[in-house]
Design a protein around this motif. Structure first.
Motif, mmCIF file in Angstrom:
data_model
loop_
_atom_site.group_PDB
_atom_site.id
_atom_site.type_symbol
_atom_site.label_atom_id
_atom_site.label_comp_id
_atom_site.label_asym_id
_atom_site.label_seq_id
_atom_site.Cartn_x
_atom_site.Cartn_y
_atom_site.Cartn_z
ATOM 1 N N ALA A 173 -32.148 -12.338 8.091
ATOM 2 C CA ALA A 173 -32.543 -11.201 8.920
ATOM 3 C C ALA A 173 -33.574 -10.292 8.261
ATOM 4 O O ALA A 173 -34.487 -9.791 8.936
ATOM 5 N N VAL A 174 -33.453 -10.051 6.957
ATOM 6 C CA VAL A 174 -34.332 -9.084 6.296
ATOM 7 C C VAL A 174 -35.798 -9.505 6.342
ATOM 8 O O VAL A 174 -36.679 -8.656 6.591
ATOM 9 N N PRO A 175 -36.140 -10.793 6.136
ATOM 10 C CA PRO A 175 -37.555 -11.159 6.290
ATOM 11 C C PRO A 175 -38.102 -10.895 7.687
ATOM 12 O O PRO A 175 -39.311 -10.665 7.841
ATOM 13 N N ARG A 176 -37.247 -10.918 8.693
ATOM 14 C CA ARG A 176 -37.705 -10.586 10.046
ATOM 15 C C ARG A 176 -37.955 -9.077 10.184
ATOM 16 O O ARG A 176 -38.858 -8.652 10.900
ATOM 17 N N LEU A 177 -37.121 -8.269 9.515
ATOM 18 C CA LEU A 177 -37.327 -6.824 9.543
ATOM 19 C C LEU A 177 -38.596 -6.428 8.788
ATOM 20 O O LEU A 177 -39.285 -5.473 9.159
ATOM 21 N N LEU A 178 -38.864 -7.152 7.698
ATOM 22 C CA LEU A 178 -40.024 -6.831 6.844
ATOM 23 C C LEU A 178 -40.858 -8.085 6.634
ATOM 24 O O LEU A 178 -40.828 -8.700 5.578
ATOM 25 N N PRO A 179 -41.637 -8.482 7.635
ATOM 26 C CA PRO A 179 -42.464 -9.690 7.504
ATOM 27 C C PRO A 179 -43.630 -9.448 6.539
ATOM 28 O O PRO A 179 -44.074 -8.314 6.347
ATOM 29 N N LEU A 180 -44.088 -10.513 5.933
ATOM 30 C CA LEU A 180 -45.241 -10.430 5.046
ATOM 31 C C LEU A 180 -46.498 -10.152 5.865
ATOM 32 O O LEU A 180 -46.655 -10.664 6.976
ATOM 33 N N ARG A 181 -47.383 -9.345 5.317
ATOM 34 C CA ARG A 181 -48.649 -9.030 5.980
ATOM 35 C C ARG A 181 -49.767 -9.863 5.374
ATOM 36 O O ARG A 181 -49.805 -10.086 4.170
ATOM 37 N N ASP A 182 -50.678 -10.284 6.212
ATOM 38 C CA ASP A 182 -51.825 -11.057 5.723
ATOM 39 C C ASP A 182 -52.819 -10.132 4.997
ATOM 40 O O ASP A 182 -52.963 -8.975 5.343
#
Length: 316
Positions: free
Chosen positions: A307-316
């Protein structure tokens, strides 16, 4: 195994529950195995973080400030909001306070790393986290429950945990890194050890659950335990978004932000459990309350990893 790690962890939890029920007499022996297997897991984790990167992370002032704020400002406020609604039992309330007010210093690094969090920064923050909770936990107990219980926190278990789970694995990891940098055999050994992360995590989860399940019936009633489970679940849900708020406040990047969310949610149950077990018989149920948090949290961490990677996705 890495592609299917969530299924592996859920299987380990289920297997631990079955072992704990089928062979409750093995609980004490398995409990002694928790620190060694956790130390092995942390050794492999530390091995993935170059020493130079760790020293750079120790100078990350914004990240360290966010770590302190989420654990020692936000978490106590969340616990204070829940405190009035906790079961009106002194031992139950003490157990909840002991475990929720102490931030994790061990497997939080592993779970954060699995979710793409900045493990090296979190690792650099562990000495500060441990020192701060040793100082502040008695203060919080005084504020919540009065002066009679503030002296239940002793330094011994915290010092032992720091040496066994942080100092020794970290030293061995640095020695292995030095060996790998100088010898091909060392490089091969380090790479081979890196592949053991998922199996070791599964072993830790199985060992923790199998050793603690037999204790659920040793003190208190099932109702005592059942009444605290919703609070632990609620804490995990609230801290996901509270941690996200702290990340936004300090304007951290996604890897650092994920680490902040994890450190705000994971608690130091394996270190505070000896404190709860040392309480007088009249407060014995506090240990069961701490154990229950362990079982809820390890399940919650499996969810957090997704869940946490969905809350804080990586930015390009």
């Amino acid at each position: 195994m890495e592609r299917h790690q969530v299924a592996v962890y859920v299987g380990a939890l289920a297997a631990g529950g079955l072992v704990g029920r089928a062979a409750p007499g093995a609980g004490p022996g398995l409990e002694h195995a928790i620190n060694p297997v956790l130390a092995a897991l942390l050794y492999v984790t530390f091995l993935q973080v170059p020493a130079a990167e760790l020293f750079r992370s120790a100078r990350a002032g914004r990240f360290l400030a966010a770590t302190l704020v989420v654990n020692f400002v936000v978490v106590p406020l969340v616990v204070a909001a829940m405190f009035t609604f906790l079961p009106d039992d002194r031992a139950v309330r003490l157990g909840v306070l002991l475990v929720l007010l102490a931030p994790c210093i061990d497997y939080v690094i592993v779970f954060s790393g699995l979710a793409g969090g900045s493990s090296e920064r979190l690792l650099a923050a562990t000495p500060l986290l441990l020192l701060a909770q040793m100082v502040l936990l008695p203060v919080y107990l005084f504020l919540f429950m009065g002066p009679d219980l503030a002296d239940v926190v002793e330094a011994g278990p915290f010092v032992e945990a720091f040496v066994v789970l942080i100092v020794i694995p970290l030293t061995l990891a640095w020695l292995t890194q030095a060996w790998a940098a100088r010898r091909p055999a060392g490089q091969r050994a380090a790479e081979a050890m890196g592949t053991t992360m998922v199996p070791l995590m599964a072993v830790v989860l199985l060992t923790v659950v199998a050793s603690q399940v037999p204790k659920l019936g040793d003190a208190g009633s099932p109702g005592d335990v059942g009444r605290v489970v919703p609070f632990y679940v609620l804490f995990l849900v609230v801290m996901a978004f509270a941690g996200l708020g702290v990340v936004r406040l300090f304007r951290l990047d996604a890897p650092a932000g994920r680490a902040i969310v994890f450190t705000g949610a994971t608690r130091n149950s394996l270190v505070v459990l000896p404190l709860a077990l040392a309480l007088p018989d009249a407060l014995a149920v506090a240990a069961v309350v701490v154990v229950t948090q362990t079982l809820v949290e390890v399940i919650g961490m499996v969810v957090y990893v997704r869940a946490v990677p969905r809350l804080l996705p990586l930015r390009d």
